[in-house]
Scaffold this active site. Structure first.
Site, PDB file in Angstrom:
ATOM      1  N   HIS A  80      95.797   5.407 -93.651  1.00 25.45           N
ATOM      2  CA  HIS A  80      94.460   5.944 -93.386  1.00 25.45           C
ATOM      3  C   HIS A  80      93.594   4.989 -92.577  1.00 25.45           C
ATOM      4  CE1 HIS A  80      93.365   3.815 -97.259  1.00 25.45           C
ATOM      5  NE2 HIS A  80      92.304   3.520 -96.531  1.00 25.45           N
TER       6      HIS A  80
ATOM      7  N   SER B 209      91.057  -1.933 -97.360  1.00 30.18           N
ATOM      8  CA  SER B 209      92.274  -1.125 -97.346  1.00 30.18           C
ATOM      9  C   SER B 209      93.351  -1.791 -96.502  1.00 30.18           C
ATOM     10  CB  SER B 209      91.982   0.266 -96.789  1.00 30.18           C
ATOM     11  OG  SER B 209      91.189   1.004 -97.663  1.00 30.18           O
TER      12      SER B 209
ATOM     13  N   ASP C 248     100.952   6.737 -97.912  1.00 29.84           N
ATOM     14  CA  ASP C 248      99.815   6.138 -97.198  1.00 29.84           C
ATOM     15  C   ASP C 248     100.149   4.722 -96.717  1.00 29.84           C
ATOM     16  OD1 ASP C 248      97.342   5.883 -96.061  1.00 29.84           O
ATOM     17  OD2 ASP C 248      96.253   5.602 -97.940  1.00 29.84           O
TER      18      ASP C 248
END
Length: 397
Positions: A116, A233, A155
């Protein structure tokens, strides 16, 4: 005869003396210095403060400092780059669409991050992925990178970074299967663009499940109270030995900022998935023999917000034999005839390309699969026979 002195009662003597005391001048009270005078007086004392001596750093502090210094060269800053076309001039420029963190996986220049991190969003919805990235190392130097492997279900994305291999320091790999709640961990990342920020905490829980943007769930996730914020992230979660035990991925907060509940993909999952992505780019999807238009492009060109537009079909493939129809375009690239739009797969709706790929990653397709297809204004079912043509090596779908 000498008269005897008159005697007064004691109380009366005090009263008689009061007039004499009242006639004495009262002392003048001292006037306080003015504010300006006080300021000027104390300016004369301006000098550096004496440094208070402190005891040596604790063993825990020394360990944290040492582990951060060891891990810092392995942590990188990732910027996703997407081409954007000016509709007036038709010029194409490349702009950053998102930033996050990554870490060096091996000595061959591979960097791991969250998928992402490298997506294009439109009004908070992921609509496309990028192929090109910029990666900034701990020494501040920036290099071009390419996305070479992606798992939508987990992901996870792998980047090939075109930097000198000597500048790429792989992070030590640990194990997540033996982690315990209460164990100390540290997170390193680039929250809000503040590169190489260290936060500390403990493992708060194990075995959690978190959802991805592609309607899948990641299992056995690590929960931690080490502060994780936007930009963290893709960054590493380290144990007290400085080994990678997870990749920071999500925040459980309505505000989008840290409230002491962050989630990391366990390193055992990374160590299983990442080598496959490096070797094959995908997690072995079945060969179906068709290519689709990107979700963002389909939305811009045709206004299609759900499903997949079939761009090309291989004649000798399950899709070709099933009669799946592709877009027809002329020599100038203009659309002559609309292709099939895939709306469903095995009874489930297809939202976008990433969600469809995630379904294929997590499920072993049957020998026969059924698509719900929009063709000529009506929905039909198209069956693909996969058994005779399934291969071990992944191909485009």
């Amino acid at each position: 005869m000498i008269p005897s002195p008159r005697r007064f009662p004691p109380g009366l003597a005090i009263l008689l003396a009061l007039p004499l005391l009242a006639q004495a001048p009262a002392p003048t009270p001292a006037q306080p210095p003015s504010e300006d005078a006080t300021i000027q007086r104390f300016r004369a004392h301006a000098a550096p403060r004496a440094v208070a001596q402190r005891p040596p750093l604790s063993a825990e502090e020394r360990n944290t400092i040492r582990r951060f210094k060891e891990a810092k060269p392995s942590v990188v800053y990732v910027s996703a780059i997407a081409p954007v076309q000016d509709l007036r001039t038709l010029d194409i420029t490349k702009i950053p669409t998102g930033t996050g963190t990554g870490f060096v996986w091996d000595e061959w220049g591979h960097v791991v991050t969250n998928h992402h991190v490298i997506t294009v969003e439109d009004q908070g919805k992921r609509v496309a992925e990028v192929d090109e990235v910029e990666v900034t190392l701990a020494d501040g130097k920036t290099y071009k990178g390419r996305v070479i492997g992606t798992s939508f279900a987990y992901d996870i994305s792998v980047l090939q970074v075109f930097a000198p291999l000597g500048a790429m320091r792989p992070i030590p790999i640990g194990r997540s299967s033996d982690l315990q709640v209460g164990q100390a961990v540290s997170a390193i990342g680039n929250p809000f663009g503040l590169d190489h920020t260290l936060t500390k905490g403990v493992i708060s829980a194990l075995g959690r499940e978190i959802g991805t943007g592609y309607n899948t769930k990641i299992l056995n996730v690590i929960q931690t109270d080490a502060a994780v914020n936007p930009g963290n992230s893709g960054g590493p979660l380290l144990d007290s030995a400085g080994r990678l035990v997870g990749m920071n991925t999500a925040i459980a907060a309505a505000t989008g900022a840290s409230v002491g509940i962050g989630f990391a993909i366990p390193v055992d999952t990374l160590n299983r998935v990442v080598p496959l992505l490096i070797a094959r780019s995908r997690l072995e999807p079945p060969r179906m023999g068709f290519e689709t238009m990107g979700s963002y492009e389909a939305q811009q060109v045709f206004g299609i917000t759900r499903g997949l537009v079939v761009r090309a079909v291989e004649p000798d493939s399950p899709a070709g034999r099933a009669g799946l129809r592709a877009l027809e375009v002329d020599a100038a690239g203009r659309v002559k005839a609309m292709g099939d739009v895939l709306l469903g797969y095995q009874g489930r709706q297809i939202e976008n390309e990433g969600q469809f790929m995630a379904m294929l990653e997590l499920e072993s397709p049957a020998d026969e699969v059924v698509f719900d297809v929009l063709r000529d204004g009506r929905v039909i079912k198209v069956k693909l026979q996969l058994k005779a043509t399934r291969k071990a090596e992944p191909t485009s779908i």
